[in-house]
Design an enzyme around this catalytic site. Sequence first.
Site, PDB file in Angstrom:
ATOM      1  N   HIS A  52       0.577  -1.375   0.049  1.00 37.77           N
ATOM      2  CA  HIS A  52      -0.259  -0.004   0.015  1.00 37.77           C
ATOM      3  C   HIS A  52       0.857   1.362   0.139  1.00 37.77           C
ATOM      4  CE1 HIS A  52       0.970   0.453   4.271  1.00 37.77           C
ATOM      5  NE2 HIS A  52       0.634  -0.699   4.369  1.00 37.77           N
TER       6      HIS A  52
HETATM    7  P1  TYD Z   1      -1.045  -2.434   7.618  1.00 37.19           P
HETATM    8  O1  TYD Z   1      -0.687  -1.149   7.800  1.00 37.19           O
HETATM    9  O2  TYD Z   1      -1.868  -2.816   6.350  1.00 37.19           O
HETATM   10  O3  TYD Z   1       0.064  -3.485   7.922  1.00 37.19           O
HETATM   11  P2  TYD Z   1       1.563  -3.787   7.108  1.00 37.19           P
HETATM   12  O4  TYD Z   1       1.810  -2.518   6.049  1.00 37.19           O
HETATM   13  O5  TYD Z   1       2.516  -3.817   7.880  1.00 37.19           O
HETATM   14  O6  TYD Z   1       1.184  -4.764   6.124  1.00 37.19           O
HETATM   15  O7  TYD Z   1      -2.009  -2.868   9.069  1.00 37.19           O
HETATM   16  C1  TYD Z   1      -2.470  -4.002   9.259  1.00 37.19           C
HETATM   17  C2  TYD Z   1      -3.797  -4.031   9.983  1.00 37.19           C
HETATM   18  O8  TYD Z   1      -3.342  -3.494  11.201  1.00 37.19           O
HETATM   19  C3  TYD Z   1      -4.857  -2.979   9.564  1.00 37.19           C
HETATM   20  O9  TYD Z   1      -6.087  -3.853   9.654  1.00 37.19           O
HETATM   21  C4  TYD Z   1      -4.795  -1.668  10.222  1.00 37.19           C
HETATM   22  C5  TYD Z   1      -4.341  -2.299  11.652  1.00 37.19           C
HETATM   23  N1  TYD Z   1      -3.259  -1.124  12.264  1.00 37.19           N
HETATM   24  C6  TYD Z   1      -3.849  -0.353  13.239  1.00 37.19           C
HETATM   25  O10 TYD Z   1      -4.904  -0.438  13.821  1.00 37.19           O
HETATM   26  N2  TYD Z   1      -3.129   0.614  13.885  1.00 37.19           N
HETATM   27  C7  TYD Z   1      -1.755   0.679  13.104  1.00 37.19           C
HETATM   28  O11 TYD Z   1      -0.938   1.839  13.538  1.00 37.19           O
HETATM   29  C8  TYD Z   1      -1.342   0.059  11.872  1.00 37.19           C
HETATM   30  C9  TYD Z   1      -0.190   0.278  11.346  1.00 37.19           C
HETATM   31  C10 TYD Z   1      -2.223  -1.110  11.509  1.00 37.19           C
END
Ligand code: TYD
Length: 137
Positions: A52
């Site tokens: 993303h």
């Molecule tokens: P995501 O940012 O997509 O993870 P990555 O980039 O590491 O693969 O986040 C994964 C899940 O965690 C998503 O459902 C949102 C949640 N999340 C939070 O609740 N708070 C946060 O600070 C972050 C980074 C993610």
Amino acid sequence: MGINLARIINLRKISDPKGNLTPIEGATDIPFEIARVYYTYDIPGGESRGGHAHVALEQFIIAVSGSFDVALDDGTDQISFFLNRSYYGLYVPPMVWRDLANFSSGSVCLVLASRPYEEADYIRDYSQFVGAARRSG
Ligand code: TYD
């Protein structure tokens, strides 16, 4: 465009026979005030994270343990970084797609972020991201 701002930033390493220490003070050691910290860990072999971009969020990514690759893409150019030390990290500016992969066993990815968690700041569709990046560039 955004990718030109992405860079490795070296951190201080306070060496001691008892073990090393690395401090990070927002806006002094990295280019933004820290609003949020999170970390990923227990990542199963072969898994990847990210996939993303963020509209406004700035991040600083550190391999505090182990190693992994961070591939960045601003819709025009791509660059990859291998992170494997606790005393440097990768600054990721806004409007850059990121994919994190090849996590070593037991690795911990620490992320310092410039803003609180806001799902509305995410762009999770790659073609939508490319369109938005080209319009804003
Ligand atoms: P995501 O940012 O997509 O993870 P990555 O980039 O590491 O693969 O986040 C994964 C899940 O965690 C998503 O459902 C949102 C949640 N999340 C939070 O609740 N708070 C946060 O600070 C972050 C980074 C993610």
